[in-house]
Design a protein around this motif. Structure first.
Motif, PDB file in Angstrom:
ATOM      1  N   LEU A 588       0.837  -1.211   0.000  1.00 35.86           N
ATOM      2  CA  LEU A 588       0.000   0.000   0.000  1.00 35.86           C
ATOM      3  C   LEU A 588       0.869   1.258   0.000  1.00 35.86           C
ATOM      4  N   ILE A 589       1.951   1.264   0.739  1.00 44.70           N
ATOM      5  CA  ILE A 589       2.845   2.430   0.776  1.00 44.70           C
ATOM      6  C   ILE A 589       3.450   2.679  -0.607  1.00 44.70           C
ATOM      7  N   LEU A 590       3.897   1.619  -1.265  1.00 43.03           N
ATOM      8  CA  LEU A 590       4.450   1.769  -2.614  1.00 43.03           C
ATOM      9  C   LEU A 590       3.386   2.276  -3.581  1.00 43.03           C
ATOM     10  N   LEU A 591       2.183   1.749  -3.457  1.00 41.09           N
ATOM     11  CA  LEU A 591       1.089   2.189  -4.329  1.00 41.09           C
ATOM     12  C   LEU A 591       0.770   3.661  -4.089  1.00 41.09           C
ATOM     13  N   CYS A 592       0.865   4.110  -2.846  1.00 33.83           N
ATOM     14  CA  CYS A 592       0.620   5.520  -2.538  1.00 33.83           C
ATOM     15  C   CYS A 592       1.664   6.417  -3.195  1.00 33.83           C
ATOM     16  N   TYR A 593       2.920   6.011  -3.151  1.00 29.01           N
ATOM     17  CA  TYR A 593       3.963   6.804  -3.801  1.00 29.01           C
ATOM     18  C   TYR A 593       3.720   6.892  -5.312  1.00 29.01           C
ATOM     19  N   ILE A 594       3.338   5.789  -5.922  1.00 28.12           N
ATOM     20  CA  ILE A 594       3.087   5.799  -7.362  1.00 28.12           C
ATOM     21  C   ILE A 594       1.896   6.701  -7.685  1.00 28.12           C
ATOM     22  N   ALA A 595       0.825   6.624  -6.855  1.00 32.39           N
ATOM     23  CA  ALA A 595      -0.342   7.477  -7.076  1.00 32.39           C
ATOM     24  C   ALA A 595      -0.007   8.951  -6.884  1.00 32.39           C
ATOM     25  N   LEU A 596       0.898   9.261  -5.979  1.00 26.04           N
ATOM     26  CA  LEU A 596       1.306  10.651  -5.753  1.00 26.04           C
ATOM     27  C   LEU A 596       2.092  11.210  -6.925  1.00 26.04           C
ATOM     28  N   HIS A 597       2.968  10.390  -7.510  1.00 25.51           N
ATOM     29  CA  HIS A 597       3.937  10.898  -8.474  1.00 25.51           C
ATOM     30  C   HIS A 597       3.472  10.774  -9.925  1.00 25.51           C
ATOM     31  N   VAL A 598       2.643   9.784 -10.250  1.00 27.20           N
ATOM     32  CA  VAL A 598       2.114   9.650 -11.621  1.00 27.20           C
ATOM     33  C   VAL A 598       0.599   9.434 -11.567  1.00 27.20           C
ATOM     34  N   PRO A 599      -0.152  10.374 -10.983  1.00 31.97           N
ATOM     35  CA  PRO A 599      -1.603  10.153 -10.824  1.00 31.97           C
ATOM     36  C   PRO A 599      -2.366  10.145 -12.145  1.00 31.97           C
ATOM     37  N   VAL A 626       1.799   4.731  10.816  1.00 33.42           N
ATOM     38  CA  VAL A 626       2.159   6.151  10.693  1.00 33.42           C
ATOM     39  C   VAL A 626       2.474   6.510   9.252  1.00 33.42           C
ATOM     40  N   ARG A 627       3.142   5.628   8.536  1.00 31.04           N
ATOM     41  CA  ARG A 627       3.500   5.918   7.147  1.00 31.04           C
ATOM     42  C   ARG A 627       2.269   5.981   6.260  1.00 31.04           C
ATOM     43  N   VAL A 628       1.346   5.052   6.464  1.00 35.07           N
ATOM     44  CA  VAL A 628       0.111   5.049   5.679  1.00 35.07           C
ATOM     45  C   VAL A 628      -0.716   6.291   5.996  1.00 35.07           C
ATOM     46  N   GLU A 629      -0.768   6.654   7.258  1.00 35.56           N
ATOM     47  CA  GLU A 629      -1.533   7.833   7.667  1.00 35.56           C
ATOM     48  C   GLU A 629      -1.013   9.099   7.000  1.00 35.56           C
ATOM     49  N   ALA A 630       0.296   9.168   6.750  1.00 38.81           N
ATOM     50  CA  ALA A 630       0.874  10.358   6.119  1.00 38.81           C
ATOM     51  C   ALA A 630       0.706  10.365   4.608  1.00 38.81           C
ATOM     52  N   LEU A 631       0.666   9.195   3.980  1.00 38.39           N
ATOM     53  CA  LEU A 631       0.658   9.119   2.511  1.00 38.39           C
ATOM     54  C   LEU A 631      -0.728   8.926   1.914  1.00 38.39           C
ATOM     55  N   LEU A 632      -1.567   8.125   2.544  1.00 36.15           N
ATOM     56  CA  LEU A 632      -2.820   7.683   1.912  1.00 36.15           C
ATOM     57  C   LEU A 632      -3.768   8.833   1.581  1.00 36.15           C
ATOM     58  N   PRO A 633      -4.069   9.767   2.457  1.00 35.31           N
ATOM     59  CA  PRO A 633      -5.017  10.834   2.098  1.00 35.31           C
ATOM     60  C   PRO A 633      -4.575  11.647   0.890  1.00 35.31           C
ATOM     61  N   GLU A 634      -3.294  12.011   0.846  1.00 35.38           N
ATOM     62  CA  GLU A 634      -2.814  12.819  -0.277  1.00 35.38           C
ATOM     63  C   GLU A 634      -2.809  12.019  -1.567  1.00 35.38           C
ATOM     64  N   ALA A 635      -2.434  10.746  -1.517  1.00 40.40           N
ATOM     65  CA  ALA A 635      -2.442   9.918  -2.725  1.00 40.40           C
ATOM     66  C   ALA A 635      -3.861   9.746  -3.252  1.00 40.40           C
ATOM     67  N   ARG A 636      -4.776   9.532  -2.360  1.00 34.30           N
ATOM     68  CA  ARG A 636      -6.186   9.385  -2.767  1.00 34.30           C
ATOM     69  C   ARG A 636      -6.706  10.683  -3.383  1.00 34.30           C
TER      70      ARG A 636
END
Length: 648
Positions: A588-599, A626-636
């Protein structure tokens, strides 16, 4: 014998004389007192003999305590018989008759123990020493292992070379069997005689001493005591000796000690052990290894002849190099071919003539001093700390492979989390050695050299991940050694065989993610392929490696995220978030980074990444990270902004 033991002897000697005097003046139970006097006199004679001997301190302390207690009881008993009227004492005091047998038995025990102490503290008779155990002391009846340790340590002090080697092997066996026994050996002062055997013993004795010392370091506390005794400098000195069996045992022991104590890592580094280990690793692995030194900032400005040198040639070369560095002239290094074109033919001839002059003067000086040249068959140590090439060529190939494997293992353990060791290793030719060993292995010798090399590369990469200076110096894109290492890591990852090599190679690639250029994208595809129906451990390590490529700390995160998506990584990650029990959060963390950078990627929409992010945001155990909490809302939010509702 220390001053403490001499002080302990004074009291029992004084008591023995006092008992003899009191027994001689006895007015009742004279027969029994005469018997006590005889024992006291014998004990006094043995104690005075002990005062002139070099005693083994540890058992001596216990024995003197027991002897003092026995003599004190005998003195008390004798004084009751030496004072007062016999009939009145019999009438008004308790009869001491019952105490005589017990007191005599205590004195006999003390006599036997002191006699045993003198035997083990005396130099053994004969060239080979005493090979048999010299009796069981009474004080060790309740703990026979303690007696064995005492006896073997005493033989290390007083025995011949064969007996000392045998005792070292027995102590190693005891330490291997039990951590408690290992600590007992340390407590009973077993370290100093083992270190002395390492310096003075035969090959078998040195090897046994090294194995025993390595096994004594059973935990961090024990390793600290070994380090305080000087084991690091002793082991480093042994790495320079020509016997490969002993060197292999030392390298294995260094790996064990460094694995259990960061302090030991630092001490081995200060004693320059890394240099000699790299020398053993490079011998026969890559060509011209002896001309590269470890930890020298001027290594690029040094050169040597491309062929192996004899001892005299080494002297000449050292003198020539010192002349070079003083500014007279400079020889170009083969790694930098562009400098060769700047040297004219006249300069080359001048250098050749100067070299010949140095050779002639060195040979003349050597002949004048000794009357003859060094015999060509004489074995000399090389700059790597190993014996000459001729000595190595006659060694058993299995032994050479074993030494190389143990050197790699020691470097692996020394490099773990230690920036200084990693810098020393990478400034040498070790990286190129590791790459070569990963490629060709040990020729079927079964030494695990590939595994140790992969683990060493992994540890160096882990340190380089958090050290910009190490990344820039050791893993710069133009470095041939770095290229060779990455090629071998990629080769193993592309094969994808689930063995001991795969996971450390994946980890190393991930740790080196920030060293690759924008054009270097070949490592993404094999890592993405490992996400498809592989072993859980492999999948997790591949996800972690890809995360280091895709995270914001990597300045090429956009390029790497696009490469992951282009290779079909989004679909695999969606499945892992839904179904990958052990790797759900990491995926999920990796998927969040990908969604953030190439949405804006259409592949993300087709893979249903937004839906999986919405589902993950409702899973309590996921959002608590903690990592998911920081990344998931912005990636979504980024995906909702760039993707149409129809695509959702």
């Amino acid at each position: 014998m220390g001053e403490g033991v001499k002080a302990m002897l004074a009291r029992p000697i004084q008591l023995a004389d006092e008992v003899a005097k009191q027994c001689g003046a006895a007015r009742c139970f004279r027969a029994e007192c005469n018997d006590l006097k005889s024992r006291a006199d014998k004990l006094a004679a043995l104690l005075r003999q002990a005062a002139r001997a070099d005693l083994y301190d540890r058992p001596a302390a216990r024995i003197m305590v027991g002897a003092t207690q026995a003599l004190a009881k005998a003195s008390a008993l004798a004084s009751r018989c030496a004072h007062g009227h016999p009939r009145l004492r019999r009438l008004f005091t308790l009869s001491p008759a019952a105490g005589f047998p017990r007191t005599a038995a205590l004195l006999d025990t003390a006599l036997e123990d002191v006699a045993w102490l003198l035997r083990i503290s005396s130099p053994a008779v004969g060239a080979d020493g005493d090979g048999d155990l010299r009796g069981l002391p009474n004080i060790a009846q309740n703990e026979p292992i303690l007696f064995l340790i005492w006896d073997h340590v005493a033989r290390l002090h007083t025995g011949g070379l064969a007996a000392r080697a045998d005792s070292a092997a027995n102590l190693a066996s005891l330490a291997r069997d039990s951590q408690h026994f290992a600590k007992l050996i340390i407590e009973e002062d077993g370290i100093p005689p083992l270190l002395r055997l390492l310096k003075e013993g035969t090959d078998e004795g040195q090897e046994a001493a090294v194995r025993a010392l390595g096994l004594l370091g059973c935990d961090a506390e024990s390793v600290e005591k070994l380090a305080q005794a000087g084991i690091c400098s002793a082991f480093t000195s042994t790495l320079k000796e020509p016997q490969m069996r002993v060197q292999a045992a030392v390298a294995e022991a260094i790996a064990t000690l460094a694995d259990r104590s960061p302090t030991c890592q630092e001490l081995f580094t200060q004693n320059n052990a890394v240099r000699y280990l790299v020398g053993h690793l490079a011998s026969g692995t890559i060509q011209e290894h002896s001309r590269y030194s470890v930890g020298s900032s001027s290594s690029k400005n040094t050169a040597a002849a491309p062929t192996p040198m004899t001892s005299l040639h080494s002297v000449v070369l050292a003198k020539t190099l010192s002349t070079h560095q003083s500014g007279d002239f400079m020889i170009s290094v083969p790694e930098e071919p562009h400098r060769v074109s700047t040297v004219s033919k006249d300069e080359v001839d001048a250098k050749r003539n100067q070299m010949q002059s140095v050779v002639q003067s060195a040979m003349a000086a050597k002949t004048k001093k000794n009357g003859s040249l060094i015999p060509p068959f004489r074995t000399q140590l090389g700059t790597s700390g190993s014996s000459g090439r001729g000595a190595r060529e006659v060694e058993d190939p299995e032994l050479k492979a074993h030494l190389k494997a143990m050197a790699a293992k020691a470097l692996w353990k020394l490099a773990r989390g230690h920036l200084g060791v990693c810098k020393s290793i990478t400034e040498s030719r070790a990286l190129l050695c590791f790459a070569a060993l990963l490629e060709k292995g040990d020729g079927g010798m079964g030494t695990n050299i590939q595994v140790f090399s992969a683990m060493a590369i992994m540890e160096i990469s882990r340190v380089a991940e958090h050290s910009l200076a190490l990344r820039q110096s050791a893993f710069k894109p133009s470095s041939p050694a770095a290229k060779a290492v990455v090629d071998q890591l990629l080769h193993i990852v592309c094969k994808g065989d689930y063995d001991e090599l795969l996971i450390p190679c994946i980890t190393a690639l991930g740790c080196l993610a920030r060293t690759f250029t924008a054009s270097e994208t070949r490592m993404i595809a094999p890592l993405v392929q490992l996400l498809d129906e592989r072993e859980p451990a492999v999948i997790k390590e591949a996800v972690l490696a890809l995360t280091k490529f895709a995270c914001t700390d990597n300045h090429l995160y956009v390029n790497h995220c696009k490469a992951v998506v282009d290779e079909g990584g989004a679909g695999h990650l969606v499945q892992l978030v839904y179904l990958g029990d052990e790797v759900q959060i990491e995926a999920l963390i990796l998927l969040c980074y990908i969604a953030l950078h190439v949405p804006e990627s259409e592949e993300l929409a087709q893979a249903g990444v937004l839906a999986v992010l919405l589902w993950a945001s409702k899973q309590t155990y996921m959002v608590q990270d903690v990592r998911v909490e920081a990344l998931l809302p912005e990636a979504r939010a980024r995906l909702e902004l760039f993707q149409s509702r129809a695509s959702r």
